[in-house]
Design an enzyme around this catalytic site. Structure first.
Site, PDB file in Angstrom:
ATOM      1  N   PHE A  84      55.850  -5.291   2.235  1.00  0.00           N
ATOM      2  CA  PHE A  84      55.903  -5.841   3.593  1.00  0.00           C
ATOM      3  C   PHE A  84      55.731  -4.708   4.598  1.00  0.00           C
ATOM      4  O   PHE A  84      56.296  -3.623   4.417  1.00  0.00           O
ATOM      5  CB  PHE A  84      57.241  -6.551   3.822  1.00  0.00           C
ATOM      6  N   GLU A  85      54.980  -4.970   5.655  1.00  0.00           N
ATOM      7  CA  GLU A  85      54.630  -3.894   6.598  1.00  0.00           C
ATOM      8  C   GLU A  85      55.846  -3.232   7.242  1.00  0.00           C
ATOM      9  O   GLU A  85      55.778  -2.094   7.678  1.00  0.00           O
ATOM     10  CB  GLU A  85      53.692  -4.420   7.684  1.00  0.00           C
ATOM     11  N   ALA A  86      56.984  -3.949   7.317  1.00  0.00           N
ATOM     12  CA  ALA A  86      58.153  -3.366   7.972  1.00  0.00           C
ATOM     13  C   ALA A  86      58.853  -2.329   7.094  1.00  0.00           C
ATOM     14  O   ALA A  86      59.694  -1.577   7.581  1.00  0.00           O
ATOM     15  CB  ALA A  86      59.141  -4.461   8.365  1.00  0.00           C
ATOM     16  N   ASN A 131      50.487  -2.029  14.921  1.00  0.00           N
ATOM     17  CA  ASN A 131      51.820  -1.557  14.515  1.00  0.00           C
ATOM     18  C   ASN A 131      51.770  -0.152  13.933  1.00  0.00           C
ATOM     19  O   ASN A 131      52.598   0.696  14.262  1.00  0.00           O
ATOM     20  CB  ASN A 131      52.410  -2.490  13.445  1.00  0.00           C
TER      21      ASN A 131
END
Lengths: 327, 257
Positions: free
Chosen positions: B51-53, A136
């Protein structure tokens, strides 16, 4: 640094990272501030072609341009490439449409805590999809490199793994510190589709909550289609310029599409429809059943409003709005 | 409250205790976020959950279903991009990440990409790295929480999605990954494992109550180092179980109650 030779990923590089090519494109792109309001159907006709490389904004089941993806399926666009940058429900949709044949994969075929998509797996296990592996972060930085006008960005991820081996990254040595780094090639999609909270008719966009990579994706892509919960006036944009995350010159088309992220979550507006997403996972277990499911929900719906109606209409939307605000 | 608990509750409690006050941790959905929430409600009120987002330091009202859904920014301090989260990790700010995976080997390498030996036509395709490779490359300490069985604890993972200590010894640093980072602990339903200081091979740290060394051995394809001295895992306290059941996961989604 050890003396081992620098490694090169064996994955296919689907898009040229050439910054000068993109500079030339952007130099010639029309930048007048004129209304770009259009319809979902016209936007897909005008800006999405077979074989295009697609980037989808949001986070799989959060702030995704569902309405636009449905139209891609209805219009039977084929042989697309796409960036699987946390691609969950969007991956499920593109797999249902058999719309793609190549993918830069960082996160595909899953729906996070909800489980795995049987049909997306069938697609990727068929051998008919060319896959290049990334993380990602790597895909985020590939968009960032493109947005910065650079052919690559160095990073410290993927090193030493099979993810690197099946990527198209290349190890480089830092000219200052001799540190080994992974060079991530800029990614310039042909077309990006992004759903936002508010936009004016020129394509100046505001997003609430996490950006994921959408500011960079908009700058990295040749063409950008925006679906927006709401059209607001240019005066409103100018009142708070710090809120503009995507500026008008990036944008080619603007479509007002309330509940456009359904069944995904739209931060601050409505929560995801977990029941419907579960129905998707169930329908995917059997190919016949899936065909019927897609026929009912997508192919036989003349537009996105009809799909929303089939899933409970305003009554359901109200429930999801309440769920978002934890009532 | 009667102090009986299930393996999931034990794993979450043990994981929560490793997160000290003031630490920064990137978590995924499920067990990791449950552990971080429990830590925050017990010994570590100043734990920064990320959180990665893009969500930073939310006051989580319920467990998120996606690492990008609105719960991950609920009353948060910042809503940003995935790039910025990974940049913070790359810059050395973030102490812990919490991961799972289909397979783990004795050096803590994780596979979440595929099962099979033909990359182009996998027997089973999984999601891939997601943010796992980034987080395990960049955060100081990688924690893994997973049920333990011989299929998951594989001699050789089919695909190294996410780096552990690679081939052991100094190979991780030689590959170019930041020094002093890497796998820290593995928490399973049988015990808690760390890694040998030199060989970097997996080593038993503590055995859960009622479990045996035979359980450890029978549930891994590779040899886990059994040192002369190891602990018995401390059971969840009444207080921990109460918070876990009533506040962290009242619907029983993860703990299955």
């Amino acid at each position: 640094m050890s003396n081992a030779p620098l490694k090169k990923g064996i994955g296919e590089l689907f898009m040229s990272p050439d910054a000068d090519e993109m500079r030339g494109f952007l130099r010639n792109k029309k930048k007048q501030m004129k209304s770009k309001l259009t319809s979902i159907s016209d936007a897909v006709d005008a800006y999405i072609n077979d074989n295009d490389y697609l980037a989808i904004g949001g986070f799989g089941g959060v702030r995704i341009p569902t309405a636009l993806i449905h139209e891609i399926i209805r219009k039977e666009k084929k042989n697309l490439g796409f960036a699987g940058h946390v691609s969950t429900h969007d991956c499920q949709l593109l797999s249902a449409g058999k719309s793609f044949n190549r993918c830069d994969a960082a996160y595909i075929v899953g729906l996070e805590a909800r489980g795995l998509s049987k049909n997306s797996r069938r697609m990727f296990e068929s051998g008919n999809v060319q896959v290049t592996e990334w993380s990602n972060g790597a895909l985020s930085w590939r968009f960032k490199a493109a947005a910065m006008g650079l052919p690559y960005l160095p990073s410290r991820v993927m090193l030493g793994t099979d993810t690197f081996k099946h990527s198209a990254a290349i190890e480089v040595e830092c000219p200052f510190t001799n540190q080994k780094l992974a060079a991530l090639p800029a990614l310039h999609p042909d077309v990006a589709v992004i759903h936002v909270h508010r936009a004016d008719v020129y394509g100046n966009c505001q997003i609430d909550g996490i950006l994921v990579a959408d500011d960079d994706i908009a700058k990295a892509s040749k063409r950008v289609i925006i679906t927006t919960e709401k059209i607001i006036s240019n005066e409103e944009i100018r009142r708070e310029p710090s809120k503009t995350v995507i500026p008008y010159w990036c944008v080619d088309a603007v479509i007002e599409m309330p509940f456009g992220s359904y069944p995904g979550n739209m931060p601050g507006e409505y929560f995801s429809d977990e029941e419907h997403l579960k129905d998707w996972l169930v329908a995917e277990k059997d190919e016949m059943q899936l065909e019927e499911f897609i026929g009912h929900h997508i192919l036989s719906s003349k537009d996105f409003y009809e799909y929303l109606e089939k899933n409970g209409g305003m009554n359901k939307m109200k429930q999801l709005m309440q769920a978002e605000h934890l009532y | 409250m009667e102090n009986t608990y299930n393996p999931m509750e034990l794993m979450i409690t043990v994981a929560a205790r490793t997160l000290e006050d003031g630490a920064m941790v990137v978590v995924g959905t499920g067990v990791p976020v449950a552990a971080a929430m429990l830590a925050q409600m017990t010994q570590s009120p100043n734990l920064t959950i990320m959180f990665e987002a893009g969500g930073i330091a939310p006051l989580l009202p319920t467990m998120p279903i996606s690492v990008g859904d609105s719960r991950t920014t609920h009353k948060g301090l910042k809503a940003t991009s995935m790039a910025e989260i990974m940049e913070l990790c790359q810059a050395g700010v973030v102490d812990y990440c919490f991961l799972g995976g289909a397979q783990i080997d004795k050096y803590g390498n994780l596979n979440s990409t595929l099962i099979g030996d033909d990359y182009n036509k996998p027997k089973t395709r999984f999601p891939g790295s997601g943010g796992a490779n980034d987080l395990a490359s960049l955060c100081w300490r990688t924690m893994v929480v997973t049920p333990q069985n011989p299929k998951r604890f594989a001699n050789k993972v089919d695909f190294i999605t996410t780096p552990g200590f690679l081939d052991g010894g100094t190979s991780r640093v030689e590959a170019g990954l930041p020094a002093e980072t890497g796998p820290y602990k593995v928490i399973t339903d049988i015990g808690v494992y760390g890694y040998h200081v030199d060989s970097k091979a997996m080593m038993l740290l503590s055995l859960h109550p009622g479990k045996t060394i035979d359980d450890v051995k029978a549930n891994a394809e590779f040899d886990i180092i059994i040192p002369d001295i190891y602990d018995t895992t401390q059971e969840p306290s009444d207080e921990e179980l109460k918070i876990l059941r009533e506040k962290v996961d009242p619907a029983g989604v993860i703990i299955g109650r």
